[in-house]
Design a protein around this motif. Structure first.
Motif, short mmCIF file in Angstrom:
data_model
loop_
_atom_site.label_atom_id
_atom_site.label_comp_id
_atom_site.label_asym_id
_atom_site.label_seq_id
_atom_site.Cartn_x
_atom_site.Cartn_y
_atom_site.Cartn_z
N CYS A 138 0.82 -1.20 0.00
CA CYS A 138 0.00 0.00 0.00
C CYS A 138 0.86 1.27 0.00
CB CYS A 138 -0.89 -0.04 1.24
SG CYS A 138 -1.90 1.43 1.44
N CYS A 141 0.10 2.92 3.62
CA CYS A 141 0.51 2.34 4.90
C CYS A 141 1.50 1.18 4.76
CB CYS A 141 -0.71 1.91 5.70
SG CYS A 141 -1.53 0.46 5.05
N CYS A 161 -6.14 -2.30 0.02
CA CYS A 161 -5.42 -2.47 1.28
C CYS A 161 -6.41 -2.89 2.36
CB CYS A 161 -4.74 -1.16 1.66
SG CYS A 161 -3.96 -1.25 3.28
N CYS A 164 -6.19 0.08 5.39
CA CYS A 164 -6.68 1.46 5.26
C CYS A 164 -7.69 1.65 4.13
CB CYS A 164 -5.50 2.43 5.10
SG CYS A 164 -4.74 2.38 3.47
N ASN A 166 -7.26 1.75 0.98
CA ASN A 166 -6.69 2.36 -0.23
C ASN A 166 -6.79 1.39 -1.42
OD1 ASN A 166 -5.09 4.00 -1.91
ND2 ASN A 166 -3.20 3.04 -1.19
ZN LIG Z 1 -3.03 0.85 3.37
#
Ligand SMILES: [Zn+2]
Length: 205
Positions: A138, A141, A161, A164, A166
């Motif tokens: 990611c 993160c 992800c 998070c 994403n």
């Molecule tokens: Zn992430």
């Protein structure tokens, strides 16, 4: 350590017996190989250097994306060539013309498997379902990204992800999730090491 070239005299024929890698040429004993002389004072041999593996058209390389040049050219640092760990070298790959930015195809740090298509200029391709990104993390993160739709493995597809949320796009290889799940279970570093050692052996190309 004495290094000799093919044809170099390693000894006079009267002084030693020719062993492996050595032939008699009149008064001389000469080397058959580029290698190291092994002399026990009685028999003289030459142990050839192992030739480093050389990328050829069709060779399979595994490594990571080192940089994206001018938004178009993917530079890959290769660690494994045709199943063997090698002295790192770089190859380049380009996304297809209809991909506007390489960032939607592969990103810096992604682990990739590619096929050499030009062994002079060291150009590779990530096209084909066996090739592409085998593990991406990611951008926010650094957690391993997973396929949104597992049936899209091997294609240009969305990854997400699990931490998070994403979403990013990559040209994946068909076994992407094998490595992504291993990264979740163990670690990204574990997969990296395992990848460089093993991927080509697991491939069913
Ligand atoms: Zn992430």
């Amino acid at each position: 350590m004495r290094i000799v070239l093919p044809g170099d005299e390693v000894s006079k024929a009267d002084d030693r017996l020719p062993g492996e890698g050595v032939y008699k040429d009149g008064e001389s004993l000469r080397s058959e190989y580029l290698g190291i002389v092994i002399d026990d004072g009685h028999v003289i041999k030459v142990k050839p250097f192992k030739r480093p593996p050389i990328p050829r058209v069709g060779s399979i390389v595994v490594g990571y994306v080192l940089s994206i040049i001018r938004g178009r050219i993917i530079q890959i640092q290769v660690y494994n060539l045709d199943g063997r760990i090698v002295q790192p070298f770089t190859v380049i790959a380009k996304p297809p013309e209809d991909i506007l930015s390489a960032e939607h195809y592969a990103r810096v740090g992604d682990f990739v498997r590619a096929k050499i298509i030009d062994d002079k200029k060291l150009i590779a391709t990530l096209e084909g379902e066996d090739f592409g990104v085998i593990l991406a993390t990611c951008g926010r993160c650094n957690y391993p990204l997973l396929l949104k739709d597992e049936s899209m493995a091997g294609k240009l597809t969305k990854l997400y992800c699990p931490i998070c949320g994403n979403e990013e796009t990559r040209k994946t290889a068909k076994d992407y999730n094998t490595f992504a799940k291993l990264a979740l279970e163990k670690s990204v570093d574990y997969v990296m090491l395992d990848t460089y050692r093993q991927i080509p052996f697991e491939m069913k190309v």
